[in-house]
Design an enzyme around this catalytic site. Structure first.
Site, PDB file in Angstrom:
ATOM      1  N   HIS A 247       0.834  -1.200   0.000  1.00  0.00           N
ATOM      2  CA  HIS A 247       0.000   0.000   0.000  1.00  0.00           C
ATOM      3  C   HIS A 247       0.873   1.256   0.000  1.00  0.00           C
ATOM      4  CE1 HIS A 247      -3.066   2.639   2.321  1.00  0.00           C
ATOM      5  NE2 HIS A 247      -3.491   2.533   1.079  1.00  0.00           N
TER       6      HIS A 247
ATOM      7  N   HIS B 128      -0.842  11.247  -1.665  1.00  0.00           N
ATOM      8  CA  HIS B 128      -2.196  10.823  -1.318  1.00  0.00           C
ATOM      9  C   HIS B 128      -3.071  11.999  -0.886  1.00  0.00           C
ATOM     10  CE1 HIS B 128      -5.416   9.381   1.357  1.00  0.00           C
ATOM     11  NE2 HIS B 128      -5.460   8.327   0.553  1.00  0.00           N
TER      12      HIS B 128
END
Length: 249
Positions: free
Chosen positions: A18, A60
């Site tokens: 991730h 992100h």
């Protein structure tokens, strides 16, 4: 919207890290890619958004403080200032000085390290279509000739549609926190080959229905080995995790 041509099989690994390194490295950095490769992990997931200057970078959040030593929003600053930021120090002092990577740098490093990639298109608000177009175009160019293409995914349907227009041959996955009742119609309309969803909310019945419909299935962010094993038994193709060291084992 038509799907890309079917692949002979699901070519992405069963476990992907991730945000490049999960909990083991600063997220969305080249250092994370290096850590993953050293662990023997065959694939990574990371986020790509555009800067104010239109450059796709690995990031992100729309704001900078959580992962860098910068302040404000990504869109508040030009590239020259962003390149001065430290994207590693928030994780650990041993990663101090790690820069924010450009998407093109991540592509080059993934190919050099033989890492498969799930590229999440993460647009800042109001920049959905533009981000989808730019990311898809660069992904198509950067992975030209690769045995395993990048898998583009996004929560934004506008970004996915734009990506399909810009690079119709690249496979795409639709990200959704919970699988809605009308998932099949949405997936067909978007022309995706996979649904990516939160592992906490997925049910065995949903997994069976998605696979029976001919779609592939990825889950995030699963860090429990026992639950990961159960998900694999349900037919989940790829598990995206913060702990690739534990889940791979």
């Amino acid at each position: 919207m038509p799907r890309p041509a079917p692949l002979p099989d699901w070519p992405w690994p069963a476990v992907m890290a991730h945000r490049c390194g999960g909990a083991l490295a600063p997220e969305n950095t080249l250092a994370g890619l290096r850590v993953c490769r050293n662990l023997g992990c065959g694939g990574v997931e990371f986020d790509v958004m555009l800067t104010r200057d239109g450059t796709p970078i690995l990031m992100h959040d729309e704001t900078l403080p959580r992962t860098t030593n910068g302040e404000g929003r990504v869109l508040d600053h030009g590239d020259a200032w962003l390149w001065t930021l430290d994207a590693g120090i928030r994780h650990h002092v041993s990663f101090a000085g790690e820069p924010i990577p450009r998407f093109v740098q991540a592509i080059e490093r993934c190919r050099a390290l033989d890492l498969a990639a799930n590229v999440e298109i993460k647009p800042c608000g109001g920049h959905e279509r533009r981000t989808g177009e730019v990311v898809a175009r660069l992904a198509r160019q950067g992975w030209e000739g690769a045995v395993v293409p990048p898998l583009l995914s996004s929560f934004s349907v506008d970004a996915l549609r734009a990506a399909a227009d810009a690079a119709p041959g690249l496979p795409r996955g639709w990200l959704t926190d919970r699988v809605p009742a009308d998932w099949q119609g949405i997936a067909q309309d978007l022309g995706v080959i996979a649904i990516h969803t939160n592992s906490l909310h997925l049910t065995e019945t949903q997994a069976a229905g998605i696979k029976a419909a001919g779609l592939r299935l990825a889950v995030y962010t699963e860090n429990d080995p026992q639950h990961a094993r159960l998900l694999r038994n349900w037919g989940v193709d790829t598990i995206i995790t913060d702990r690739p060291d534990l889940i791979r084992a």
